[in-house]
Each structure stands twice: as structure tokens, then as C-alpha cells.
Scaffold this motif. Structure first.
Motif, PDB file in Angstrom:
ATOM      1  N   GLY A 102       0.822  -1.195   0.000  1.00 46.73           N
ATOM      2  CA  GLY A 102       0.000   0.000   0.000  1.00 46.73           C
ATOM      3  C   GLY A 102       0.858   1.248   0.000  1.00 46.73           C
ATOM      4  O   GLY A 102       2.014   1.220  -0.414  1.00 46.73           O
ATOM      5  N   ALA A 103       0.284   2.334   0.496  1.00 42.56           N
ATOM      6  CA  ALA A 103       0.975   3.618   0.506  1.00 42.56           C
ATOM      7  C   ALA A 103       0.683   4.353   1.802  1.00 42.56           C
ATOM      8  O   ALA A 103      -0.369   4.160   2.417  1.00 42.56           O
ATOM      9  N   ALA A 104       1.637   5.190   2.197  1.00 42.23           N
ATOM     10  CA  ALA A 104       1.489   6.021   3.389  1.00 42.23           C
ATOM     11  C   ALA A 104       2.006   7.411   3.071  1.00 42.23           C
ATOM     12  O   ALA A 104       3.002   7.565   2.363  1.00 42.23           O
ATOM     13  N   LEU A 105       1.329   8.419   3.602  1.00 40.67           N
ATOM     14  CA  LEU A 105       1.756   9.804   3.441  1.00 40.67           C
ATOM     15  C   LEU A 105       1.991  10.376   4.836  1.00 40.67           C
ATOM     16  O   LEU A 105       1.052  10.607   5.591  1.00 40.67           O
ATOM     17  N   PHE A 106       3.267  10.567   5.191  1.00 38.43           N
ATOM     18  CA  PHE A 106       3.657  11.006   6.525  1.00 38.43           C
ATOM     19  C   PHE A 106       3.651  12.530   6.630  1.00 38.43           C
ATOM     20  O   PHE A 106       3.918  13.229   5.653  1.00 38.43           O
ATOM     21  N   LEU A 107       3.374  13.034   7.832  1.00 35.59           N
ATOM     22  CA  LEU A 107       3.434  14.474   8.082  1.00 35.59           C
ATOM     23  C   LEU A 107       4.874  14.975   8.080  1.00 35.59           C
ATOM     24  O   LEU A 107       5.156  16.077   7.632  1.00 35.59           O
ATOM     25  N   LYS A 108       5.793  14.148   8.592  1.00 36.49           N
ATOM     26  CA  LYS A 108       7.212  14.517   8.670  1.00 36.49           C
ATOM     27  C   LYS A 108       8.040  13.425   8.013  1.00 36.49           C
ATOM     28  O   LYS A 108       7.615  12.275   7.937  1.00 36.49           O
ATOM     29  N   THR A 109       9.241  13.778   7.601  1.00 39.33           N
ATOM     30  CA  THR A 109      10.111  12.808   6.941  1.00 39.33           C
ATOM     31  C   THR A 109      11.125  12.191   7.901  1.00 39.33           C
ATOM     32  O   THR A 109      12.133  11.648   7.467  1.00 39.33           O
ATOM     33  N   ARG A 110      10.844  12.249   9.203  1.00 41.23           N
ATOM     34  CA  ARG A 110      11.708  11.623  10.207  1.00 41.23           C
ATOM     35  C   ARG A 110      10.861  10.782  11.157  1.00 41.23           C
ATOM     36  O   ARG A 110       9.773  11.186  11.560  1.00 41.23           O
ATOM     37  N   VAL A 111      11.391   9.629  11.525  1.00 44.62           N
ATOM     38  CA  VAL A 111      10.834   8.792  12.583  1.00 44.62           C
ATOM     39  C   VAL A 111      12.004   8.467  13.493  1.00 44.62           C
ATOM     40  O   VAL A 111      12.905   7.729  13.099  1.00 44.62           O
ATOM     41  N   GLU A 112      12.009   9.093  14.683  1.00 45.05           N
ATOM     42  CA  GLU A 112      13.136   9.003  15.608  1.00 45.05           C
ATOM     43  C   GLU A 112      14.424   9.352  14.858  1.00 45.05           C
ATOM     44  O   GLU A 112      14.495  10.413  14.272  1.00 45.05           O
ATOM     45  N   ALA A 113      15.398   8.438  14.806  1.00 48.86           N
ATOM     46  CA  ALA A 113      16.679   8.719  14.148  1.00 48.86           C
ATOM     47  C   ALA A 113      16.649   8.423  12.651  1.00 48.86           C
ATOM     48  O   ALA A 113      17.630   8.657  11.947  1.00 48.86           O
ATOM     49  N   ARG A 114      15.543   7.919  12.151  1.00 44.80           N
ATOM     50  CA  ARG A 114      15.463   7.519  10.739  1.00 44.80           C
ATOM     51  C   ARG A 114      15.027   8.674   9.850  1.00 44.80           C
ATOM     52  O   ARG A 114      14.049   9.350  10.125  1.00 44.80           O
ATOM     53  N   ASN A 115      15.758   8.862   8.750  1.00 41.56           N
ATOM     54  CA  ASN A 115      15.438   9.887   7.753  1.00 41.56           C
ATOM     55  C   ASN A 115      14.729   9.195   6.594  1.00 41.56           C
ATOM     56  O   ASN A 115      15.347   8.441   5.846  1.00 41.56           O
ATOM     57  N   LEU A 116      13.432   9.466   6.443  1.00 40.11           N
ATOM     58  CA  LEU A 116      12.646   8.834   5.385  1.00 40.11           C
ATOM     59  C   LEU A 116      12.853   9.505   4.027  1.00 40.11           C
ATOM     60  O   LEU A 116      12.525   8.927   3.006  1.00 40.11           O
ATOM     61  N   SER A 117      13.353  10.719   4.004  1.00 40.30           N
ATOM     62  CA  SER A 117      13.610  11.532   2.798  1.00 40.30           C
ATOM     63  C   SER A 117      12.355  12.032   2.104  1.00 40.30           C
ATOM     64  O   SER A 117      12.342  13.125   1.597  1.00 40.30           O
ATOM     65  N   THR A 118      11.330  11.214   2.030  1.00 34.05           N
ATOM     66  CA  THR A 118      10.092  11.626   1.367  1.00 34.05           C
ATOM     67  C   THR A 118       8.899  11.370   2.287  1.00 34.05           C
ATOM     68  O   THR A 118       8.909  10.419   3.071  1.00 34.05           O
TER      69      THR A 118
END
Length: 167
Positions: A102-118
Motif C-alpha cells: 500500500g501507501a502512506a503519506l507522513f506528516l514529517k520525513t523523520r521517525v526518531e533517528a530515521r530519515n525517510l527523505s520523502t
């Protein structure tokens, strides 16, 4: 979670529930991410039989919210679209296995120390479950990643225990 995140999450949940809960079921799941962040998932979903392909095969279409807490930051939230194929095993317990992309649209591109970039992430999900107390109990492992669209691609996983309420 920031006030802006709370408002967005509340608005999205209100839209989901107002979109016809009589036609869908409600699934609530809680667990943790691979970063030990508390995860809460609230979805409305509907199953469609695929009997023309096989009597034990269904399509599950779900949409909802993923809320992530954080002790170090404001947390995060995502709007989800989660299709999955479900195989129900023969027998009186009616155990099932689900898998989907599926797909997810996050409010921010960070989760704790992880950089999601998009903000856009793919959602790969595997779940196992069974009917329980008038609903369904399930255990799901979900991976979020942007599939290399942009670097870095620090995806993460969630492990959740959920219950699906028939509405």
C-alpha cells in the motif's frame, strides 16, 4: 506530537469515520516500531470476496491513520491506504493470512533517528489472524520505505496486535 499533528490526525480520522462506517469495519492496532516508538493504527476497511478466483480468497481495502509517539521529538502521523489479499485456511478456526503493498503519506520525513527523505512511503504488510469474540484478532508486520525514490531511504518496521470490529 505537536498541535498541528493532532489536528491533522483528528481531521483525517473524522473524514474516515464519516465516509460511511456502515459499509466498513473498524480496525484498531497497537504496537511498536523498529525504533521502539509506540505505534497506534486506526483504519476503516472492507473485504470483498474474490470467489471467482478461489472461494478462500478475499481483497481487503483499508484506509486510516498511523500515529507514532516519540520521547525525543513531536512524533509523527501518516495517512494510509492499505490493500491486501487475504487467504482463509480451511478448518473451524478460520485462520487467515494477509499480504499487501500500500501507501502512506507522513506528516514529517523523520521517525526518531530515521530519515525517510520523502513523505510518501510504500507500505508492505504481512498479517496473520483469526476470528475472536465477534471480530478478528490479528498480528501484523509492516515495513515502510520509499523504495529508493530519494536517498537516504531509512525505512522502518512496525509490529502491531490489532482487533477488527464489525460495524
Amino acid at each position: 506530537m505537536s498541535l498541528e499533528s493532532h489536528r491533522a490526525a483528528c481531521a483525517a480520522l473524522t473524514l474516515l469515520l464519516a465516509a460511511g462506517p456502515a459499509m466498513a469495519d473498524l480496525q484498531v492496532a497497537a504496537g511498536a516500531t523498529s525504533e521502539s516508538t509506540v505505534a497506534l493504527k486506526v483504519e476503516v476497511d472492507r473485504r470483498f470476496p474474490l470467489e471467482s478466483l478461489h472461494p478462500r480468497l478475499d481483497l481487503r481495502l483499508a484506509t486510516g491513520l498511523l500515529l507514532l509517539s516519540s520521547e525525543e521529538q513531536d512524533g509523527n502521523a501518516a495517512l494510509l491506504f492499505s490493500p491486501a489479499l487475504r487467504w482463509t485456511f480451511a478448518g473451524e478456526r478460520e485462520l487467515f493470512l494477509e499480504g499487501g503493498i500500500g501507501a502512506a503519506l507522513f506528516l514529517k520525513t523523520r521517525v526518531e533517528a530515521r530519515n525517510l527523505s520523502t513523505a510518501f512511503q510504500f507500505e508492505d504488510r504481512l498479517a496473520v489472524g483469526m476470528p475472536w469474540a465477534g471480530g478478528e484478532l490479528s498480528l501484523a508486520l509492516t515495513h515502510y520505505s520509499n523504495a529508493g525514490i530519494k536517498r537516504p531511504n531509512d525505512g522502518f518496521e512496525t509490529l502491531t496486535l490489532g482487533y477488527r470490529f464489525a460495524l
